[in-house]
Design a protein around this motif. Structure first.
Motif, PDB file in Angstrom:
ATOM      1  N   MET A 148      -6.836   2.372   2.998  1.00  0.00           N
ATOM      2  CA  MET A 148      -5.921   1.431   3.677  1.00  0.00           C
ATOM      3  C   MET A 148      -4.650   2.150   4.120  1.00  0.00           C
ATOM      4  O   MET A 148      -4.077   1.827   5.156  1.00  0.00           O
ATOM      5  CB  MET A 148      -5.523   0.300   2.720  1.00  0.00           C
ATOM      6  CG  MET A 148      -6.666  -0.589   2.313  1.00  0.00           C
ATOM      7  SD  MET A 148      -7.223  -1.607   3.689  1.00  0.00           S
ATOM      8  CE  MET A 148      -6.541  -3.178   3.184  1.00  0.00           C
ATOM      9  N   ALA A 149      -4.222   3.123   3.316  1.00  0.00           N
ATOM     10  CA  ALA A 149      -2.988   3.866   3.623  1.00  0.00           C
ATOM     11  C   ALA A 149      -3.121   4.695   4.898  1.00  0.00           C
ATOM     12  O   ALA A 149      -2.118   5.083   5.487  1.00  0.00           O
ATOM     13  CB  ALA A 149      -2.607   4.761   2.450  1.00  0.00           C
ATOM     14  N   PHE A 150      -4.356   4.977   5.319  1.00  0.00           N
ATOM     15  CA  PHE A 150      -4.578   5.770   6.533  1.00  0.00           C
ATOM     16  C   PHE A 150      -4.661   4.894   7.788  1.00  0.00           C
ATOM     17  O   PHE A 150      -4.941   5.385   8.867  1.00  0.00           O
ATOM     18  CB  PHE A 150      -5.865   6.593   6.402  1.00  0.00           C
ATOM     19  CG  PHE A 150      -5.718   7.819   5.538  1.00  0.00           C
ATOM     20  CD1 PHE A 150      -5.398   9.051   6.092  1.00  0.00           C
ATOM     21  CD2 PHE A 150      -5.899   7.732   4.160  1.00  0.00           C
ATOM     22  CE1 PHE A 150      -5.259  10.175   5.293  1.00  0.00           C
ATOM     23  CE2 PHE A 150      -5.760   8.858   3.343  1.00  0.00           C
ATOM     24  CZ  PHE A 150      -5.438  10.079   3.917  1.00  0.00           C
ATOM     25  N   ARG A 151      -4.443   3.584   7.613  1.00  0.00           N
ATOM     26  CA  ARG A 151      -4.460   2.714   8.800  1.00  0.00           C
ATOM     27  C   ARG A 151      -3.213   2.968   9.643  1.00  0.00           C
ATOM     28  O   ARG A 151      -2.128   3.181   9.106  1.00  0.00           O
ATOM     29  CB  ARG A 151      -4.480   1.246   8.369  1.00  0.00           C
ATOM     30  CG  ARG A 151      -5.816   0.799   7.790  1.00  0.00           C
ATOM     31  CD  ARG A 151      -5.682  -0.607   7.276  1.00  0.00           C
ATOM     32  NE  ARG A 151      -5.264  -1.476   8.372  1.00  0.00           N
ATOM     33  CZ  ARG A 151      -5.931  -2.580   8.725  1.00  0.00           C
ATOM     34  NH1 ARG A 151      -6.999  -2.937   8.058  1.00  0.00           N
ATOM     35  NH2 ARG A 151      -5.490  -3.322   9.714  1.00  0.00           N
ATOM     36  N   LYS A 152      -3.381   2.888  10.949  1.00  0.00           N
ATOM     37  CA  LYS A 152      -2.247   3.124  11.858  1.00  0.00           C
ATOM     38  C   LYS A 152      -1.077   2.194  11.560  1.00  0.00           C
ATOM     39  O   LYS A 152       0.076   2.589  11.663  1.00  0.00           O
ATOM     40  CB  LYS A 152      -2.682   2.903  13.310  1.00  0.00           C
ATOM     41  CG  LYS A 152      -3.416   4.092  13.897  1.00  0.00           C
ATOM     42  CD  LYS A 152      -3.844   3.808  15.329  1.00  0.00           C
ATOM     43  CE  LYS A 152      -4.720   4.938  15.857  1.00  0.00           C
ATOM     44  NZ  LYS A 152      -5.507   4.535  17.012  1.00  0.00           N
ATOM     45  N   ASP A 153      -1.394   0.943  11.201  1.00  0.00           N
ATOM     46  CA  ASP A 153      -0.308  -0.017  10.985  1.00  0.00           C
ATOM     47  C   ASP A 153       0.309   0.122   9.594  1.00  0.00           C
ATOM     48  O   ASP A 153       1.177  -0.649   9.199  1.00  0.00           O
ATOM     49  CB  ASP A 153      -0.816  -1.457  11.202  1.00  0.00           C
ATOM     50  CG  ASP A 153      -2.003  -1.803  10.311  1.00  0.00           C
ATOM     51  OD1 ASP A 153      -2.442  -0.952   9.511  1.00  0.00           O
ATOM     52  OD2 ASP A 153      -2.512  -2.936  10.426  1.00  0.00           O
ATOM     53  N   MET A 154      -0.147   1.114   8.833  1.00  0.00           N
ATOM     54  CA  MET A 154       0.317   1.251   7.456  1.00  0.00           C
ATOM     55  C   MET A 154       0.910   2.639   7.200  1.00  0.00           C
ATOM     56  O   MET A 154       1.947   2.780   6.540  1.00  0.00           O
ATOM     57  CB  MET A 154      -0.911   1.046   6.540  1.00  0.00           C
ATOM     58  CG  MET A 154      -0.612   1.002   5.062  1.00  0.00           C
ATOM     59  SD  MET A 154       0.340  -0.469   4.664  1.00  0.00           S
ATOM     60  CE  MET A 154       0.490  -0.251   2.902  1.00  0.00           C
ATOM     61  N   ALA A 155       0.259   3.677   7.742  1.00  0.00           N
ATOM     62  CA  ALA A 155       0.542   5.071   7.382  1.00  0.00           C
ATOM     63  C   ALA A 155       2.021   5.428   7.314  1.00  0.00           C
ATOM     64  O   ALA A 155       2.509   5.863   6.271  1.00  0.00           O
ATOM     65  CB  ALA A 155      -0.189   6.009   8.325  1.00  0.00           C
ATOM     66  N   GLU A 156       2.750   5.257   8.423  1.00  0.00           N
ATOM     67  CA  GLU A 156       4.130   5.726   8.450  1.00  0.00           C
ATOM     68  C   GLU A 156       5.129   4.705   7.912  1.00  0.00           C
ATOM     69  O   GLU A 156       6.269   5.037   7.645  1.00  0.00           O
ATOM     70  CB  GLU A 156       4.534   6.165   9.871  1.00  0.00           C
ATOM     71  CG  GLU A 156       3.676   7.301  10.421  1.00  0.00           C
ATOM     72  CD  GLU A 156       3.991   8.682   9.824  1.00  0.00           C
ATOM     73  OE1 GLU A 156       4.887   8.778   8.970  1.00  0.00           O
ATOM     74  OE2 GLU A 156       3.316   9.649  10.232  1.00  0.00           O
ATOM     75  N   LYS A 157       4.695   3.438   7.790  1.00  0.00           N
ATOM     76  CA  LYS A 157       5.682   2.467   7.295  1.00  0.00           C
ATOM     77  C   LYS A 157       5.381   1.994   5.875  1.00  0.00           C
ATOM     78  O   LYS A 157       5.941   1.017   5.407  1.00  0.00           O
ATOM     79  CB  LYS A 157       5.856   1.304   8.274  1.00  0.00           C
ATOM     80  CG  LYS A 157       4.584   0.632   8.721  1.00  0.00           C
ATOM     81  CD  LYS A 157       4.928  -0.512   9.670  1.00  0.00           C
ATOM     82  CE  LYS A 157       4.084  -0.502  10.867  1.00  0.00           C
ATOM     83  NZ  LYS A 157       3.828  -1.232  11.836  1.00  0.00           N
ATOM     84  N   ASN A 158       4.520   2.704   5.222  1.00  0.00           N
ATOM     85  CA  ASN A 158       4.176   2.363   3.840  1.00  0.00           C
ATOM     86  C   ASN A 158       5.375   2.566   2.915  1.00  0.00           C
ATOM     87  O   ASN A 158       5.909   3.664   2.810  1.00  0.00           O
ATOM     88  CB  ASN A 158       3.014   3.274   3.415  1.00  0.00           C
ATOM     89  CG  ASN A 158       2.447   2.915   2.060  1.00  0.00           C
ATOM     90  OD1 ASN A 158       2.993   2.098   1.334  1.00  0.00           O
ATOM     91  ND2 ASN A 158       1.329   3.547   1.722  1.00  0.00           N
ATOM     92  N   MET A 159       5.819   1.487   2.255  1.00  0.00           N
ATOM     93  CA  MET A 159       6.960   1.583   1.352  1.00  0.00           C
ATOM     94  C   MET A 159       6.551   1.150  -0.055  1.00  0.00           C
ATOM     95  O   MET A 159       7.385   0.768  -0.864  1.00  0.00           O
ATOM     96  CB  MET A 159       8.110   0.690   1.844  1.00  0.00           C
ATOM     97  CG  MET A 159       8.683   1.087   3.187  1.00  0.00           C
ATOM     98  SD  MET A 159       9.696   2.574   3.106  1.00  0.00           S
ATOM     99  CE  MET A 159      11.272   1.835   2.697  1.00  0.00           C
ATOM    100  N   LYS A 160       5.266   1.217  -0.319  1.00  0.00           N
ATOM    101  CA  LYS A 160       4.791   0.799  -1.643  1.00  0.00           C
ATOM    102  C   LYS A 160       4.853   1.956  -2.614  1.00  0.00           C
ATOM    103  O   LYS A 160       4.561   3.081  -2.258  1.00  0.00           O
ATOM    104  CB  LYS A 160       3.327   0.345  -1.545  1.00  0.00           C
ATOM    105  CG  LYS A 160       3.135  -1.009  -0.925  1.00  0.00           C
ATOM    106  CD  LYS A 160       1.639  -1.303  -0.887  1.00  0.00           C
ATOM    107  CE  LYS A 160       1.333  -2.671  -0.298  1.00  0.00           C
ATOM    108  NZ  LYS A 160       1.828  -3.783  -1.108  1.00  0.00           N
ATOM    109  N   ILE A 161       5.212   1.637  -3.867  1.00  0.00           N
ATOM    110  CA  ILE A 161       5.050   2.636  -4.906  1.00  0.00           C
ATOM    111  C   ILE A 161       4.401   1.949  -6.112  1.00  0.00           C
ATOM    112  O   ILE A 161       4.331   0.725  -6.164  1.00  0.00           O
ATOM    113  CB  ILE A 161       6.356   3.424  -5.258  1.00  0.00           C
ATOM    114  CG1 ILE A 161       7.167   2.770  -6.353  1.00  0.00           C
ATOM    115  CG2 ILE A 161       7.214   3.704  -4.054  1.00  0.00           C
ATOM    116  CD1 ILE A 161       8.126   3.774  -7.006  1.00  0.00           C
TER     117      ILE A 161
END
Lengths: 79, 137
Positions: free
Chosen positions: B43-56
């Motif tokens: 899921m982290a490699f999705r275009k809508d997720m990759a660069e704006k992922n702020m989850k830890i």
């Protein structure tokens, strides 16, 4: 101070692990045998990573110098 | 040739960072690198997720703000940039898990360009069998 004049100086200060090592490997690849590469690094990983890689890859670590706020690694390409 | 195989199951940035750092270090050392992204990792490699992922990771949630602030201040490369750099200098392949892909109804074009192929568990295992180092992150 080392009296060996580097063929190329890479300023990798501010770059994080494994950035300085990667830049050194890239520079060594592009260099000629006998060339001397100096790398400046502020990353703590470099102090072990760089000497280890230089030895494994069969190059020569001319010196590791503690400078003001960074470390300088001087490497000669051997093969 | 030394080969490292990493299963990326986690989709949080604190776990994706070591995937990026180890991949780039391995590529610099001349290792072959295979990344198998599955579940939240894919899921982290999705275009809508990759660069704006702020989850830890949940257990370190209270540190998230500080972590992202430091990363920004120190201008650290993102985990995506690290994998991209690794691909530029070495033999690095990113495989998407076919099961996750189908389960979430993903399309190849939903994923960022560093993903090479969609592969099944069987192919992944056959590839990982040849690796000298295998990690599950």
């Amino acid at each position: 101070m080392s009296d060996v004049k580097p063929t190329k100086v890479i300023d990798a200060r501010g770059s994080f692990c494994p950035g300085p090592l990667m830049e050194l490997i890239k520079a060594i690849k592009e260099a000629k045998v006998g060339d001397v590469i100096a790398v400046y690094s502020t990353d703590s990983g470099s102090k072990r990573d760089i000497p280890l890689w230089v030895e494994k890859a069969g190059h020569e670590l001319i010196g590791v110098y503690e400078r003001e706020g960074y470390t300088e690694f001087v490497v000669r390409k051997k093969r | 040739m030394t080969k490292i195989s990493i299963i990326v199951f986690s989709g949080t940035v604190d776990k994706l960072m070591p995937v990026g750092v180890l991949s780039s270090a391995a590529a610099a050392l001349g290792y072959e690198v295979e990344i198998f992204a599955t579940f939240w990792g894919l899921m982290a490699f999705r275009k809508d997720m990759a660069e704006k992922n702020m989850k830890i990771s949940k257990e370190y949630e209270e540190m998230a703000e500080m972590m992202f602030k430091i990363m920004k201040e120190k201008n650290m490369p993102s985990w995506v940039d690290l994998i991209r750099q690794a691909k530029e200098i070495g033999n690095v392949k990113v495989y998407a898990c076919a099961q996750t892909f189908d389960m979430f109804g993903m399309k190849k074009e939903d994923l960022i360009d560093i993903v090479d192929e969609v592969v099944g568990a069987g192919e992944y295992l056959e590839r990982a069998k040849e690796a000298d180092i295998t990690l599950f992150i």
